[in-house]
Motif scaffolding. Structure first.
Motif, PDB file in Angstrom:
ATOM      1  N   SER A 259      73.291  75.924  50.908  1.00 24.70           N
ATOM      2  CA  SER A 259      72.259  75.119  50.707  1.00 24.70           C
ATOM      3  C   SER A 259      72.522  74.099  49.547  1.00 24.70           C
ATOM      4  O   SER A 259      72.085  73.074  49.626  1.00 24.70           O
ATOM      5  CB  SER A 259      70.974  75.712  50.632  1.00 24.70           C
ATOM      6  OG  SER A 259      70.762  76.548  49.570  1.00 24.70           O
ATOM      7  N   LEU A 260      73.211  74.644  48.566  1.00 27.88           N
ATOM      8  CA  LEU A 260      73.622  73.656  47.334  1.00 27.88           C
ATOM      9  C   LEU A 260      74.913  72.924  47.946  1.00 27.88           C
ATOM     10  O   LEU A 260      75.162  72.095  47.251  1.00 27.88           O
ATOM     11  CB  LEU A 260      73.867  74.321  46.167  1.00 27.88           C
ATOM     12  CG  LEU A 260      72.889  74.861  45.563  1.00 27.88           C
ATOM     13  CD1 LEU A 260      73.339  76.301  44.317  1.00 27.88           C
ATOM     14  CD2 LEU A 260      71.764  74.121  45.088  1.00 27.88           C
ATOM     15  N   ARG A 261      75.419  73.314  48.912  1.00 20.79           N
ATOM     16  CA  ARG A 261      76.756  72.432  49.417  1.00 20.79           C
ATOM     17  C   ARG A 261      78.076  72.526  48.635  1.00 20.79           C
ATOM     18  O   ARG A 261      78.752  71.849  48.446  1.00 20.79           O
ATOM     19  CB  ARG A 261      76.314  70.876  49.740  1.00 20.79           C
ATOM     20  CG  ARG A 261      75.234  70.808  50.609  1.00 20.79           C
ATOM     21  CD  ARG A 261      74.852  69.530  51.378  1.00 20.79           C
ATOM     22  NE  ARG A 261      75.943  69.079  52.360  1.00 20.79           N
ATOM     23  CZ  ARG A 261      76.109  69.362  53.438  1.00 20.79           C
ATOM     24  NH1 ARG A 261      75.752  70.628  53.981  1.00 20.79           N
ATOM     25  NH2 ARG A 261      77.369  69.199  53.978  1.00 20.79           N
ATOM     26  N   CYS A 262      77.949  73.840  48.199  1.00 20.64           N
ATOM     27  CA  CYS A 262      79.006  74.036  47.050  1.00 20.64           C
ATOM     28  C   CYS A 262      80.334  74.409  48.092  1.00 20.64           C
ATOM     29  O   CYS A 262      81.515  73.925  47.670  1.00 20.64           O
ATOM     30  CB  CYS A 262      78.917  75.518  46.568  1.00 20.64           C
ATOM     31  SG  CYS A 262      77.146  75.817  45.627  1.00 20.64           S
ATOM     32  N   ASN A 263      80.029  74.558  49.372  1.00 24.11           N
ATOM     33  CA  ASN A 263      81.267  74.658  50.326  1.00 24.11           C
ATOM     34  C   ASN A 263      81.840  73.305  50.727  1.00 24.11           C
ATOM     35  O   ASN A 263      82.828  73.122  51.225  1.00 24.11           O
ATOM     36  CB  ASN A 263      80.788  75.453  51.571  1.00 24.11           C
ATOM     37  CG  ASN A 263      79.533  74.606  52.162  1.00 24.11           C
ATOM     38  OD1 ASN A 263      78.932  73.832  51.542  1.00 24.11           O
ATOM     39  ND2 ASN A 263      79.103  75.183  53.347  1.00 24.11           N
ATOM     40  N   VAL A 264      81.183  72.341  50.406  1.00 24.39           N
ATOM     41  CA  VAL A 264      81.846  70.991  50.744  1.00 24.39           C
ATOM     42  C   VAL A 264      83.140  70.924  49.974  1.00 24.39           C
ATOM     43  O   VAL A 264      84.264  70.339  50.268  1.00 24.39           O
ATOM     44  CB  VAL A 264      80.872  69.638  50.264  1.00 24.39           C
ATOM     45  CG1 VAL A 264      81.546  68.505  50.636  1.00 24.39           C
ATOM     46  CG2 VAL A 264      79.727  69.943  51.443  1.00 24.39           C
ATOM     47  N   CYS A 265      82.919  71.164  48.347  1.00 22.52           N
ATOM     48  CA  CYS A 265      84.370  70.960  47.687  1.00 22.52           C
ATOM     49  C   CYS A 265      85.056  72.209  47.677  1.00 22.52           C
ATOM     50  O   CYS A 265      86.212  72.260  47.583  1.00 22.52           O
ATOM     51  CB  CYS A 265      83.831  70.684  46.261  1.00 22.52           C
ATOM     52  SG  CYS A 265      83.010  69.062  46.445  1.00 22.52           S
TER      53      CYS A 265
END
Ligand code: CUA
Length: 358
Positions: A259-265
């Motif tokens: 949900s914090l979109r850590c996976n984008v980077c």
């Protein structure tokens, strides 16, 4: 087991060696303190001005005496240092092998604990006998001190940092838990109880999802210890059955990570078409990491936490300093969950790949 009057119970594997060291230091101090004081009094009386004593031919030097009073205390001091250092190393380094990890958060003015299966409690800490328990601790505000006298354990708990302490409880029973660092007006009320149970009783307590009331219920603990029903059987009371699958902390962390979109980077190398903006995090926990300044460190809990809060403090070599800080945006529980998640994808790779397919 030695038991000294006026002392807290010895309820952990290290309690006895700490007490022995303490009494040896006390004994040594008393021996020299009393020895010097009695010779002083004796000589003061014997050579008082009015006394009729032989004052001639006072010795002015004695090599043997001087060597003796230099070498004997030196030997004693070095011996005590060696002993103390050995005990210190024992107390700091947890024994190898499996350890139960319990997360603790200190805040003005209470202790929050969360067990591996997600069970939470406040100002009460349930632990089993005979197993290594590792506390992973942080603070939400100021410095607190995790202090269990019966275990002879005291460890500062600091904001923005993880500190840890371990113990193996040896006796069932209920023991004091204190905050040992002056942390504000209600510091003296920041206390609780450690309930040491047999491993089966602890298992059962965990399965019931813990108990987050801060009331100490002695009858309930007795029932648990003797395997009797406690009246909080989840099926009987019509309450929801708590989620007791392992890794609840890690699962909550995985959700946050998405949900914090850590996976984008922080993509896995294989999933990324272009080089990642941030280093992939599978297997990061416990790994040696080379930083941008060539320094090598081991990625432990403290490093993971620091990198979430202050990403550029210890930048990994080959990556740009582009990660925003999450300081002030996540509470301590969420930080613990994220760290638990990162650990879980480092320890159980199979579970991690399942996780990412969901
Ligand atoms: Cu917390 Cu004193």
């Amino acid at each position: 087991m030695l038991d000294f009057p006026l002392f807290p119970d010895q309820a952990s594997s290290i309690a006895q060696q700490i007490d022995l060291l303490y009494f040896a230091l006390l004994g040594l101090g008393a021996f020299f303190g009393l020895g010097v004081a009695s010779v002083l009094v004796y000589l003061a009386v014997k050579y008082r001005a009015a006394a009729d004593v032989d004052r001639s031919n006072a010795a002015t030097e004695s090599i043997r005496l001087e060597v003796a009073w230099a070498l004997i205390p030196l030997g004693l001091a070095v011996g005590m240092f060696g002993w103390g250092a050995a005990v210190y190393v024992d107390v700091q380094a947890p024994p190898s092998g499996e350890a139960i990890e319990i997360y603790a958060v200190g805040k003005q003015w209470m202790w929050q604990f969360q067990h591996e299966n997600g069970a939470r409690e406040i100002n009460m800490l349930h632990v089993p006998t005979g197993l290594t328990v590792r506390m992973i601790m942080t603070s939400e505000d100021v410095i607190h001190g995790f202090f269990v006298p019966a275990f002879r354990i005291k460890q500062d708990v600091l904001p923005g940092r993880f500190t840890s302490a371990w113990f193996v409880a040896t006796n069932t029973g209920t023991y004091h838990l204190f905050c040992a660092e002056y942390c504000g007006t209600e510091h003296s009320f920041m206390k609780g109880r450690v309930v040491v149970m047999t491993p089966p009783a602890y298992e059962q307590w965990l399965r019931l999802g813990g108990d987050d009331s801060d009331e100490f219920d002695e009858a309930r603990v007795r029932n648990l210890e003797e395997g009797r029903p406690t009246g909080d059987d989840p099926l009987a009371g019509g309450q929801a059955v708590p989620d007791v699958s392992p890794g609840v902390m890690a699962a909550a962390g995985a959700e946050l990570f998405d949900s914090l979109r850590c996976n984008v980077c922080h993509r896995t190398e294989s999933a990324a078409l272009t080089p990642s903006t941030g280093p992939p995090l599978e297997g990061v926990f416990g790994r040696r990491v080379t930083l941008h300044n060539e320094r090598e460190i081991v990625a432990d809990e403290q490093y993971l936490l620091e990198s979430i809060l202050y990403p550029s403090a210890k930048l990994v070599q080959g990556y740009p300093p582009v990660m925003p800080t999450y300081a002030g945006q996540l509470n301590e529980t969420q930080l613990n969950q994220l760290v638990a998640y990162l650990k879980s994808i480092s320890e159980y790779d199979a579970a991690a790949s399942e996780e990412s397919e969901r």
